[in-house]
Design a protein around this motif. Structure first.
Motif, PDB file in Angstrom:
ATOM      1  N   LEU A 151       0.824  -1.208   0.000  1.00 29.46           N
ATOM      2  CA  LEU A 151       0.000   0.000   0.000  1.00 29.46           C
ATOM      3  C   LEU A 151       0.861   1.263   0.000  1.00 29.46           C
ATOM      4  O   LEU A 151       0.545   2.242  -0.688  1.00 29.46           O
ATOM      5  CB  LEU A 151      -0.941   0.005   1.202  1.00 29.46           C
ATOM      6  CG  LEU A 151      -2.123  -0.943   1.115  1.00 29.46           C
ATOM      7  CD1 LEU A 151      -2.827  -1.059   2.465  1.00 29.46           C
ATOM      8  CD2 LEU A 151      -3.106  -0.486   0.044  1.00 29.46           C
ATOM      9  N   LEU A 152       1.951   1.238   0.754  1.00 31.40           N
ATOM     10  CA  LEU A 152       2.855   2.399   0.772  1.00 31.40           C
ATOM     11  C   LEU A 152       3.477   2.624  -0.604  1.00 31.40           C
ATOM     12  O   LEU A 152       3.621   3.761  -1.058  1.00 31.40           O
ATOM     13  CB  LEU A 152       3.937   2.214   1.832  1.00 31.40           C
ATOM     14  CG  LEU A 152       3.468   2.308   3.282  1.00 31.40           C
ATOM     15  CD1 LEU A 152       4.575   1.863   4.235  1.00 31.40           C
ATOM     16  CD2 LEU A 152       3.007   3.715   3.609  1.00 31.40           C
ATOM     17  N   GLU A 153       3.829   1.530  -1.287  1.00 33.93           N
ATOM     18  CA  GLU A 153       4.396   1.643  -2.631  1.00 33.93           C
ATOM     19  C   GLU A 153       3.363   2.193  -3.614  1.00 33.93           C
ATOM     20  O   GLU A 153       3.672   3.046  -4.444  1.00 33.93           O
ATOM     21  CB  GLU A 153       4.921   0.285  -3.100  1.00 33.93           C
ATOM     22  CG  GLU A 153       6.161  -0.156  -2.359  1.00 33.93           C
ATOM     23  CD  GLU A 153       6.550  -1.606  -2.653  1.00 33.93           C
ATOM     24  OE1 GLU A 153       5.971  -2.217  -3.577  1.00 33.93           O
ATOM     25  OE2 GLU A 153       7.436  -2.119  -1.945  1.00 33.93           O
ATOM     26  N   ILE A 154       2.125   1.715  -3.516  1.00 35.28           N
ATOM     27  CA  ILE A 154       1.053   2.206  -4.387  1.00 35.28           C
ATOM     28  C   ILE A 154       0.823   3.694  -4.146  1.00 35.28           C
ATOM     29  O   ILE A 154       0.680   4.469  -5.094  1.00 35.28           O
ATOM     30  CB  ILE A 154      -0.243   1.394  -4.170  1.00 35.28           C
ATOM     31  CG1 ILE A 154      -0.071  -0.028  -4.692  1.00 35.28           C
ATOM     32  CG2 ILE A 154      -1.440   2.076  -4.835  1.00 35.28           C
ATOM     33  CD1 ILE A 154      -1.178  -0.983  -4.267  1.00 35.28           C
ATOM     34  N   ALA A 155       0.795   4.086  -2.877  1.00 37.27           N
ATOM     35  CA  ALA A 155       0.601   5.504  -2.551  1.00 37.27           C
ATOM     36  C   ALA A 155       1.729   6.341  -3.140  1.00 37.27           C
ATOM     37  O   ALA A 155       1.485   7.441  -3.662  1.00 37.27           O
ATOM     38  CB  ALA A 155       0.524   5.689  -1.038  1.00 37.27           C
ATOM     39  N   GLY A 156       2.948   5.838  -3.081  1.00 38.15           N
ATOM     40  CA  GLY A 156       4.084   6.555  -3.671  1.00 38.15           C
ATOM     41  C   GLY A 156       3.945   6.688  -5.176  1.00 38.15           C
ATOM     42  O   GLY A 156       4.239   7.751  -5.755  1.00 38.15           O
ATOM     43  N   GLN A 157       3.479   5.635  -5.821  1.00 32.76           N
ATOM     44  CA  GLN A 157       3.279   5.688  -7.270  1.00 32.76           C
ATOM     45  C   GLN A 157       2.169   6.675  -7.635  1.00 32.76           C
ATOM     46  O   GLN A 157       2.286   7.422  -8.601  1.00 32.76           O
ATOM     47  CB  GLN A 157       2.948   4.300  -7.815  1.00 32.76           C
ATOM     48  CG  GLN A 157       4.119   3.351  -7.760  1.00 32.76           C
ATOM     49  CD  GLN A 157       3.732   1.927  -8.147  1.00 32.76           C
ATOM     50  OE1 GLN A 157       2.573   1.543  -8.072  1.00 32.76           O
ATOM     51  NE2 GLN A 157       4.727   1.149  -8.547  1.00 32.76           N
ATOM     52  N   GLU A 193       1.266   9.242  -5.906  1.00 31.87           N
ATOM     53  CA  GLU A 193       1.829  10.577  -5.648  1.00 31.87           C
ATOM     54  C   GLU A 193       2.621  11.056  -6.858  1.00 31.87           C
ATOM     55  O   GLU A 193       2.592  12.233  -7.215  1.00 31.87           O
ATOM     56  CB  GLU A 193       2.709  10.540  -4.395  1.00 31.87           C
ATOM     57  CG  GLU A 193       3.195  11.871  -3.917  1.00 31.87           C
ATOM     58  CD  GLU A 193       2.100  12.749  -3.348  1.00 31.87           C
ATOM     59  OE1 GLU A 193       2.125  13.954  -3.635  1.00 31.87           O
ATOM     60  OE2 GLU A 193       1.225  12.238  -2.632  1.00 31.87           O
ATOM     61  N   GLY A 194       3.312  10.117  -7.512  1.00 33.45           N
ATOM     62  CA  GLY A 194       4.098  10.460  -8.700  1.00 33.45           C
ATOM     63  C   GLY A 194       3.254  10.801  -9.917  1.00 33.45           C
ATOM     64  O   GLY A 194       3.768  11.323 -10.906  1.00 33.45           O
ATOM     65  N   LEU A 195       1.953  10.521  -9.874  1.00 31.42           N
ATOM     66  CA  LEU A 195       1.062  10.804 -10.999  1.00 31.42           C
ATOM     67  C   LEU A 195       0.479  12.219 -10.979  1.00 31.42           C
ATOM     68  O   LEU A 195      -0.268  12.575 -11.883  1.00 31.42           O
ATOM     69  CB  LEU A 195      -0.102   9.798 -11.017  1.00 31.42           C
ATOM     70  CG  LEU A 195       0.267   8.343 -11.233  1.00 31.42           C
ATOM     71  CD1 LEU A 195      -0.967   7.462 -11.104  1.00 31.42           C
ATOM     72  CD2 LEU A 195       0.914   8.149 -12.595  1.00 31.42           C
ATOM     73  N   ARG A 196       0.821  12.977  -9.975  1.00 27.87           N
ATOM     74  CA  ARG A 196       0.261  14.336  -9.877  1.00 27.87           C
ATOM     75  C   ARG A 196       0.572  15.130 -11.141  1.00 27.87           C
ATOM     76  O   ARG A 196       1.716  15.227 -11.557  1.00 27.87           O
ATOM     77  CB  ARG A 196       0.827  15.069  -8.672  1.00 27.87           C
ATOM     78  CG  ARG A 196       0.282  14.585  -7.366  1.00 27.87           C
ATOM     79  CD  ARG A 196       0.670  15.563  -6.255  1.00 27.87           C
ATOM     80  NE  ARG A 196       0.278  15.075  -4.975  1.00 27.87           N
ATOM     81  CZ  ARG A 196      -0.902  15.331  -4.409  1.00 27.87           C
ATOM     82  NH1 ARG A 196      -1.783  16.075  -5.029  1.00 27.87           N
ATOM     83  NH2 ARG A 196      -1.184  14.849  -3.222  1.00 27.87           N
ATOM     84  N   CYS A 198      -5.241  17.258 -11.973  1.00 28.39           N
ATOM     85  CA  CYS A 198      -5.553  15.943 -11.405  1.00 28.39           C
ATOM     86  C   CYS A 198      -5.320  15.885  -9.897  1.00 28.39           C
ATOM     87  O   CYS A 198      -5.509  14.839  -9.293  1.00 28.39           O
ATOM     88  CB  CYS A 198      -4.693  14.866 -12.066  1.00 28.39           C
ATOM     89  SG  CYS A 198      -5.006  14.671 -13.816  1.00 28.39           S
ATOM     90  N   GLU A 199      -4.910  16.997  -9.294  1.00 25.91           N
ATOM     91  CA  GLU A 199      -4.555  16.986  -7.871  1.00 25.91           C
ATOM     92  C   GLU A 199      -5.699  16.518  -6.989  1.00 25.91           C
ATOM     93  O   GLU A 199      -5.500  15.746  -6.052  1.00 25.91           O
ATOM     94  CB  GLU A 199      -4.088  18.369  -7.397  1.00 25.91           C
ATOM     95  CG  GLU A 199      -2.765  18.807  -7.959  1.00 25.91           C
ATOM     96  CD  GLU A 199      -2.903  19.569  -9.281  1.00 25.91           C
ATOM     97  OE1 GLU A 199      -4.028  19.686  -9.810  1.00 25.91           O
ATOM     98  OE2 GLU A 199      -1.867  20.018  -9.787  1.00 25.91           O
ATOM     99  N   ALA A 200      -6.934  16.946  -7.286  1.00 24.76           N
ATOM    100  CA  ALA A 200      -8.077  16.583  -6.442  1.00 24.76           C
ATOM    101  C   ALA A 200      -8.320  15.077  -6.484  1.00 24.76           C
ATOM    102  O   ALA A 200      -8.586  14.452  -5.449  1.00 24.76           O
ATOM    103  CB  ALA A 200      -9.329  17.337  -6.876  1.00 24.76           C
ATOM    104  N   ALA A 201      -8.215  14.464  -7.651  1.00 26.73           N
ATOM    105  CA  ALA A 201      -8.424  13.021  -7.769  1.00 26.73           C
ATOM    106  C   ALA A 201      -7.335  12.258  -7.030  1.00 26.73           C
ATOM    107  O   ALA A 201      -7.610  11.279  -6.327  1.00 26.73           O
ATOM    108  CB  ALA A 201      -8.459  12.609  -9.238  1.00 26.73           C
ATOM    109  N   VAL A 202      -6.091  12.694  -7.183  1.00 25.60           N
ATOM    110  CA  VAL A 202      -4.974  12.044  -6.485  1.00 25.60           C
ATOM    111  C   VAL A 202      -5.148  12.195  -4.979  1.00 25.60           C
ATOM    112  O   VAL A 202      -4.981  11.233  -4.225  1.00 25.60           O
ATOM    113  CB  VAL A 202      -3.620  12.614  -6.964  1.00 25.60           C
ATOM    114  CG1 VAL A 202      -2.483  12.135  -6.077  1.00 25.60           C
ATOM    115  CG2 VAL A 202      -3.364  12.239  -8.414  1.00 25.60           C
TER     116      VAL A 202
END
Length: 119
Positions: free
Chosen positions: A82-88, A90-93, A97-101
């Motif tokens: 889950l921490l890795e997914i959250a990091g990925q 975060e990298g999609l900002r 798209c900030e609100a969706a992220v």
């Protein structure tokens, strides 16, 4: 020592209800309230040796449960994923798209043990 205490704490959270009441109380007082064996025995009205035996048996039982069931290991692996997914995520900002992220990260936070904190 601290690492072992954290490990036992995790095991206690997962497997504590499977222990006898006496084992639970001995562990709680001795490991988590930092009572000595003698203080624990005095509080529970049992001997220091009985406290030692209960703590030792409880630790052994919880480690055996973990060996068979692997819940603590699985919890740790899922938390890491889950921490890795959250990091990925975060990298999609990207602009717009900030609100969706932010929404996705807020939804992931409780699953990662962060409560309502920002990711």
């Amino acid at each position: 020592m601290l690492e072992e205490l954290l490990y036992l704490s995790t095991l206690f959270d997962l497997y504590g209800p499977l222990l006898t009441e006496k084992q639970q109380e001995c562990l709680r007082l001795h490991l988590f309230e930092d009572f000595s064996l003698a203080e624990t025995g005095e509080t529970l009205g049992i001997s220091r040796q009985a406290v030692y035996d209960n703590v030792h048996r409880a630790e052994k039982a919880m480690k055996a449960y973990e060996e068979k069931l692997g819940l603590a290991k699985r919890y740790q692996q899922e938390r890491q994923q889950l921490l890795e997914i959250a990091g990925q995520i975060e990298g999609l900002r990207q602009p717009g798209c900030e609100a969706a992220v932010d929404d996705i990260l807020k939804r992931l936070a409780p699953l990662m043990g962060r409560g309502g904190q920002e990711a």
